[in-house]
Structures are given as structure tokens and as C-alpha cells.
Design a protein around this motif. Structure first.
Motif, PDB file in Angstrom:
ATOM      1  N   UNK A  65      14.299   6.317 -51.400  1.00 46.43           N
ATOM      2  CA  UNK A  65      13.167   5.387 -51.423  1.00 46.43           C
ATOM      3  C   UNK A  65      12.493   5.353 -52.788  1.00 46.43           C
ATOM      4  N   UNK A  66      12.300   6.505 -53.396  1.00 48.65           N
ATOM      5  CA  UNK A  66      11.661   6.564 -54.715  1.00 48.65           C
ATOM      6  C   UNK A  66      12.519   5.879 -55.781  1.00 48.65           C
ATOM      7  N   UNK A  67      13.826   6.132 -55.735  1.00 44.80           N
ATOM      8  CA  UNK A  67      14.725   5.484 -56.703  1.00 44.80           C
ATOM      9  C   UNK A  67      14.742   3.977 -56.502  1.00 44.80           C
ATOM     10  N   UNK A  68      14.723   3.532 -55.240  1.00 46.64           N
ATOM     11  CA  UNK A  68      14.730   2.097 -54.946  1.00 46.64           C
ATOM     12  C   UNK A  68      13.461   1.440 -55.463  1.00 46.64           C
ATOM     13  N   UNK A  69      12.322   2.066 -55.212  1.00 51.71           N
ATOM     14  CA  UNK A  69      11.047   1.496 -55.669  1.00 51.71           C
ATOM     15  C   UNK A  69      11.022   1.418 -57.196  1.00 51.71           C
ATOM     16  N   UNK A  70      11.482   2.460 -57.862  1.00 54.80           N
ATOM     17  CA  UNK A  70      11.526   2.458 -59.324  1.00 54.80           C
ATOM     18  C   UNK A  70      12.457   1.369 -59.841  1.00 54.80           C
ATOM     19  N   UNK A  71      13.617   1.240 -59.216  1.00 54.20           N
ATOM     20  CA  UNK A  71      14.614   0.231 -59.611  1.00 54.20           C
ATOM     21  C   UNK A  71      14.025  -1.181 -59.534  1.00 54.20           C
ATOM     22  N   UNK A  72      13.375  -1.486 -58.422  1.00 52.47           N
ATOM     23  CA  UNK A  72      12.811  -2.825 -58.230  1.00 52.47           C
ATOM     24  C   UNK A  72      11.659  -3.073 -59.197  1.00 52.47           C
ATOM     25  N   UNK A  73      10.801  -2.072 -59.393  1.00 52.09           N
ATOM     26  CA  UNK A  73       9.648  -2.286 -60.280  1.00 52.09           C
ATOM     27  C   UNK A  73      10.077  -2.479 -61.731  1.00 52.09           C
ATOM     28  N   UNK A  74      11.159  -1.830 -62.141  1.00 53.10           N
ATOM     29  CA  UNK A  74      11.648  -2.009 -63.514  1.00 53.10           C
ATOM     30  C   UNK A  74      12.409  -3.316 -63.684  1.00 53.10           C
ATOM     31  N   UNK A  75      13.184  -3.675 -62.698  1.00 53.13           N
ATOM     32  CA  UNK A  75      14.081  -4.821 -62.837  1.00 53.13           C
ATOM     33  C   UNK A  75      13.467  -6.153 -62.423  1.00 53.13           C
ATOM     34  N   UNK A  76      12.561  -6.119 -61.477  1.00 55.59           N
ATOM     35  CA  UNK A  76      11.996  -7.350 -60.935  1.00 55.59           C
ATOM     36  C   UNK A  76      10.474  -7.252 -60.948  1.00 55.59           C
ATOM     37  N   UNK A  77       9.872  -7.777 -61.996  1.00 53.22           N
ATOM     38  CA  UNK A  77       8.415  -7.795 -62.027  1.00 53.22           C
ATOM     39  C   UNK A  77       7.952  -9.138 -62.571  1.00 53.22           C
TER      40      UNK A  77
END
Length: 103
Positions: A65-77
Motif C-alpha cells: 500500500x505504501x509503495x502504491x501510494x508513493x508510485x501514484x503521487x509521484x507519477x500522477x499529480x
């Protein structure tokens, strides 16, 4: 089915672990066993198996979950999306100007 997986992306951004079908654009969004779990869409029982696996391993679920949240926040903002949109508008305007047309 969503080809881009906006709902999946929203869940990931909220830290919700995702078990999703390994179909379409979802494979570009979810990295199997890194940012989520990709299950076989043609074998529905694999979803239940993967969910049970996550329920039995809370540490793994939290890390995922933490890796997924980080991935989305970096890639899609919003800043990145706005920059991409501005780039497309500029390209279109330049092409139209070069062709002698009003944008």
C-alpha cells in the motif's frame, strides 16, 4: 472496464491495496507484487487467493500500500498533468501556426 484504471489509481493513492485483473492499461499502472497484485482475469478464484494472501500477511499489505501510494503521487499529480496538457496545447498551436491556420 476502465482502460486507464482511474478507480484503481484513486484506491492506490488512498493506500488501499489493490488486487486487479492483469488486463489493458492496468498493467502499466500496477507493478505486480510491488504496487499491487495482478490476478488472472480468466481465473476468478485467483482474486480470492490473492486477497486471502494479503489478509494473512498484514506487513506485506502495508508495504504494498505504501509503495502504491508513493508510485501514484509521484507519477500522477496535478502539476504533472497540467504540464503535460500545456505541452500538448503548445504543440498544437505551433503546428496550426506552421500550417497557416488559426489555432
Amino acid at each position: 472496464a476502465e482502460p486507464v484504471g482511474v478507480t484503481i489509481m484513486e484506491a492506490m493513492a488512498m493506500g488501499v491495496p489493490v488486487v486487479v485483473a492483469a488486463e489493458g492499461g492496468v498493467r502499466e499502472l500496477v507493478e505486480d507484487r510491488v504496487t499491487g497484485i495482478l490476478a488472472n482475469a480468466h481465473a476468478p478464484w485467483t482474486f480470492a487467493t490473492e486477497i486471502a494472501h494479503l489478509l494473512d500477511r498484514p506487513e506485506t499489505t502495508i508495504e504494498l500500500s505504501l509503495r502504491a501510494r508513493d508510485h501514484v503521487s509521484r507519477r500522477f499529480n496535478s502539476a504533472r498533468s497540467a504540464a503535460a496538457l500545456l505541452h500538448l496545447i503548445e504543440e498544437t498551436t505551433l503546428r496550426a501556426a506552421g500550417a497557416g491556420r488559426a489555432p
